[in-house]
Design an enzyme around this catalytic site. Structure first.
Site, PDB file in Angstrom:
ATOM      1  N   TYR A  53       2.714  25.325  43.049  1.00  0.00           N
ATOM      2  CA  TYR A  53       1.493  25.633  42.295  1.00  0.00           C
ATOM      3  C   TYR A  53       1.874  26.164  40.926  1.00  0.00           C
ATOM      4  O   TYR A  53       2.792  26.976  40.810  1.00  0.00           O
ATOM      5  CB  TYR A  53       0.646  26.687  43.020  1.00  0.00           C
ATOM      6  CG  TYR A  53      -0.556  26.075  43.686  1.00  0.00           C
ATOM      7  CD1 TYR A  53      -1.476  25.344  42.939  1.00  0.00           C
ATOM      8  CD2 TYR A  53      -0.785  26.230  45.047  1.00  0.00           C
ATOM      9  CE1 TYR A  53      -2.574  24.769  43.534  1.00  0.00           C
ATOM     10  CE2 TYR A  53      -1.889  25.648  45.653  1.00  0.00           C
ATOM     11  CZ  TYR A  53      -2.787  24.913  44.891  1.00  0.00           C
ATOM     12  OH  TYR A  53      -3.875  24.349  45.476  1.00  0.00           O
ATOM     13  N   GLU A  55      -0.834  26.736  38.096  1.00  0.00           N
ATOM     14  CA  GLU A  55      -2.003  26.793  37.202  1.00  0.00           C
ATOM     15  C   GLU A  55      -1.648  27.477  35.891  1.00  0.00           C
ATOM     16  O   GLU A  55      -0.939  28.492  35.886  1.00  0.00           O
ATOM     17  CB  GLU A  55      -3.146  27.589  37.852  1.00  0.00           C
ATOM     18  CG  GLU A  55      -4.088  26.725  38.657  1.00  0.00           C
ATOM     19  CD  GLU A  55      -3.909  26.940  40.134  1.00  0.00           C
ATOM     20  OE1 GLU A  55      -2.754  27.180  40.557  1.00  0.00           O
ATOM     21  OE2 GLU A  55      -4.923  26.882  40.851  1.00  0.00           O
ATOM     22  N   ASP A 198     -10.010   5.791  23.997  1.00  0.00           N
ATOM     23  CA  ASP A 198      -9.494   5.767  25.366  1.00  0.00           C
ATOM     24  C   ASP A 198      -8.573   4.549  25.439  1.00  0.00           C
ATOM     25  O   ASP A 198      -9.040   3.416  25.543  1.00  0.00           O
ATOM     26  CB  ASP A 198     -10.674   5.642  26.341  1.00  0.00           C
ATOM     27  CG  ASP A 198     -10.226   5.480  27.778  1.00  0.00           C
ATOM     28  OD1 ASP A 198      -9.015   5.244  28.015  1.00  0.00           O
ATOM     29  OD2 ASP A 198     -11.077   5.563  28.680  1.00  0.00           O
ATOM     30  N   THR A 224      -4.561   6.726  30.646  1.00  0.00           N
ATOM     31  CA  THR A 224      -3.885   6.858  31.925  1.00  0.00           C
ATOM     32  C   THR A 224      -2.412   6.579  31.655  1.00  0.00           C
ATOM     33  O   THR A 224      -2.057   6.070  30.596  1.00  0.00           O
ATOM     34  CB  THR A 224      -4.409   5.857  32.977  1.00  0.00           C
ATOM     35  OG1 THR A 224      -4.394   4.552  32.395  1.00  0.00           O
ATOM     36  CG2 THR A 224      -5.808   6.216  33.432  1.00  0.00           C
ATOM     37  N   LYS A 227      -0.828   2.209  33.645  1.00  0.00           N
ATOM     38  CA  LYS A 227      -1.167   0.800  33.390  1.00  0.00           C
ATOM     39  C   LYS A 227      -0.022   0.168  32.589  1.00  0.00           C
ATOM     40  O   LYS A 227       1.091   0.100  33.102  1.00  0.00           O
ATOM     41  CB  LYS A 227      -2.521   0.733  32.684  1.00  0.00           C
ATOM     42  CG  LYS A 227      -3.665   1.295  33.562  1.00  0.00           C
ATOM     43  CD  LYS A 227      -5.021   1.061  32.958  1.00  0.00           C
ATOM     44  CE  LYS A 227      -6.133   1.494  33.884  1.00  0.00           C
ATOM     45  NZ  LYS A 227      -6.556   2.888  33.692  1.00  0.00           N
ATOM     46  N   ARG A 233       0.556   7.214  38.561  1.00  0.00           N
ATOM     47  CA  ARG A 233      -0.903   7.285  38.466  1.00  0.00           C
ATOM     48  C   ARG A 233      -1.286   8.657  37.906  1.00  0.00           C
ATOM     49  O   ARG A 233      -1.023   9.679  38.538  1.00  0.00           O
ATOM     50  CB  ARG A 233      -1.444   7.119  39.884  1.00  0.00           C
ATOM     51  CG  ARG A 233      -2.896   6.810  40.032  1.00  0.00           C
ATOM     52  CD  ARG A 233      -3.123   6.085  41.340  1.00  0.00           C
ATOM     53  NE  ARG A 233      -2.613   4.732  41.215  1.00  0.00           N
ATOM     54  CZ  ARG A 233      -3.300   3.722  40.673  1.00  0.00           C
ATOM     55  NH1 ARG A 233      -4.517   3.908  40.228  1.00  0.00           N
ATOM     56  NH2 ARG A 233      -2.776   2.532  40.582  1.00  0.00           N
TER      57      ARG A 233
END
Ligand code: DSN
Length: 415
Positions: A53, A55, A198, A224, A227, A233
């Site tokens: 973790y 954050e 985008d 992203t 691609k 991903r």
């Protein structure tokens, strides 16, 4: 301590993974948003970083033990800055849709207007389609392409003058042409709008120097990483320093919790790969391969939306061959060729059975396929469409597809 391997513990899941790997190895993957990551990227995804973790951001975490996580995340950011010429980068968005949502919440108030491309003209669901929750919060106005398939800049300017958007949004998921960012920026400056791109589909082509790069010019750019960029991903936001704090706060704590650091490590590796000279060659070949498909489908008498392609994808109207997009996708699946059915501009058919198919070359190019293979594959696709109800013919093409893929192996045994 749980020490079991996947093979020992869960043969059912392992079996599904093996079948999927075989499907990828033996088929022709032509969904333009898909690609094959390197074994190095896969290793990072399966690493112990998934246990942690973290954050917050490097040097300002809410958990202890983040010193190595900070190293990895900082590396990913620095490499992305280098790759795209970005002032500020956030690598924590879990994917493209959450990246776009974070930008809206960072820069807009409820009710503010965004000017984005219509979905059937190549836009994306998260650019304000009425089915999305964002469309209930913000006021999305949609522009379209003209009859030649170009972005209608005069109309876009008129709409911008009329609606006074807070954001003008470009970058598309089914649009096959280059984007003139300077002209969009001039319109945005005229009406005082923030510029957002985008680039999810074309990020790899931009990184490889094969398409215009909006990052130095635009205020905010989302993407992203899985691609054409050929990473894991995930998502990423690049922006001018002026918007950095608002964007970071929107991603965390505004929307997300703990970042997926195994994924961020994999992003760092993919960015290192994209900085290599080979990546330029790879992305140039993606475009050359798409051009061969354009030529062949023109010869076969299909209507290519937007008049053809400048990037990695084609949107093809198949209805003049007496078939819809859904039927074409199903028949191609039976022949081992994966594409997706897709709306064409102002489609009169439903999204579940639209008029078009969308296909692209990034994944096949990763396998090493070039112009000669594209000629063969285009011929097979046409044969499948013309013989979509002839099961024997589809099976025959599937056998030929399998033979071809054997010459372009994907992975050494991984599972
Ligand atoms: N699902 C992606 C695509 O296929 O283009 C966009 O989010």
């Amino acid at each position: 301590m749980h020490t079991h391997t996947l093979k020992e513990f869960d043969p059912i899941v392992l079996g599904s993974i093996k079948k999927e790997q075989q499907r990828q190895e033996e088929g022709l993957e032509m969904i333009p948003s898909e690609n094959f990551v390197s074994p190095a990227v896969l290793e990072a995804l399966g690493s112990v970083l998934t246990n942690k973790y973290s954050e917050g951001y490097a040097g300002k975490r809410y958990y202890g033990g983040c010193e190595f996580i900070d190293e990895v995340e900082t590396l990913a950011i620095e490499r992305a800055k280098l790759l795209f010429g970005a002032e500020h980068v956030n690598v924590q968005p879990l994917s493209g849709a959450p990246a776009n949502v974070a930008v809206y919440f960072a820069l807009l108030q409820p009710g503010d207007t965004v000017l984005g491309m219509d979905l059937s003209h190549g836009g994306h669901l998260t650019h304000g389609h009425p089915v999305t929750y964002m469309a209930k919060i913000f006021n999305f106005i949609r522009y379209k392409t003209d009859k030649d398939g170009k972005i209608d800049l005069d109309n876009l300017r008129n709409m911008a003058l009329e609606h006074k958007p807070k954001i003008i949004l470009v970058g598309y998921s089914a649009y096959s042409r280059e984007i003139e960012y300077e002209k969009i920026k001039a319109i945005a400056d005229e009406v005082g709008a923030i510029t957002m791109a985008d680039i999810a589909h074309i990020a790899g082509l931009i990184a490889g120097g094969q398409m215009n790069n909006p990052v130095p010019l635009f205020d905010v750019v989302t993407t992203t990483t899985h691609k054409t960029l050929r990473g894991p991903r995930g998502g990423m936001i690049m922006c001018k320093e002026k918007y950095a704090s608002a964007i970071d706060k929107a991603v965390f704590p505004g929307l997300q919790g703990g970042p997926h650091e195994n994924n961020i490590a994999a992003k760092a590796i993919a960015f290192k790969e994209a900085l290599l000279p080979e990546f330029k060659e790879y992305t140039a070949q993606i475009k050359k391969n798409a051009k061969v498909l354009e030529k062949k489908f023109n010869e076969f008498g299909y209507k290519l939306c937007f008049g053809g392609t400048d990037n990695h994808l084609l949107l093809i109207d198949v209805t003049m061959k007496g078939i819809g997009g859904k039927q074409a996708q199903i028949a191609l699946d039976k022949a081992g060729i994966t594409v997706n059915k897709n709306m064409i501009p102002d489609d009169t058919r439903s999204p579940f059975d639209p008029s078009g198919i969308r296909l692209g070359t990034p994944a096949l190019t990763t396998r090493g396929m070039k112009e000669a293979e594209m000629e063969t594959i285009a011929t097979w696709i046409n044969e499948v469409i013309m013989n979509h109800d002839n099961e024997a013919k589809l099976a025959e093409i599937k056998t030929q597809v399998k033979e071809l893929t054997k010459k372009f192996p994907l992975y050494p045994t991984l599972v």
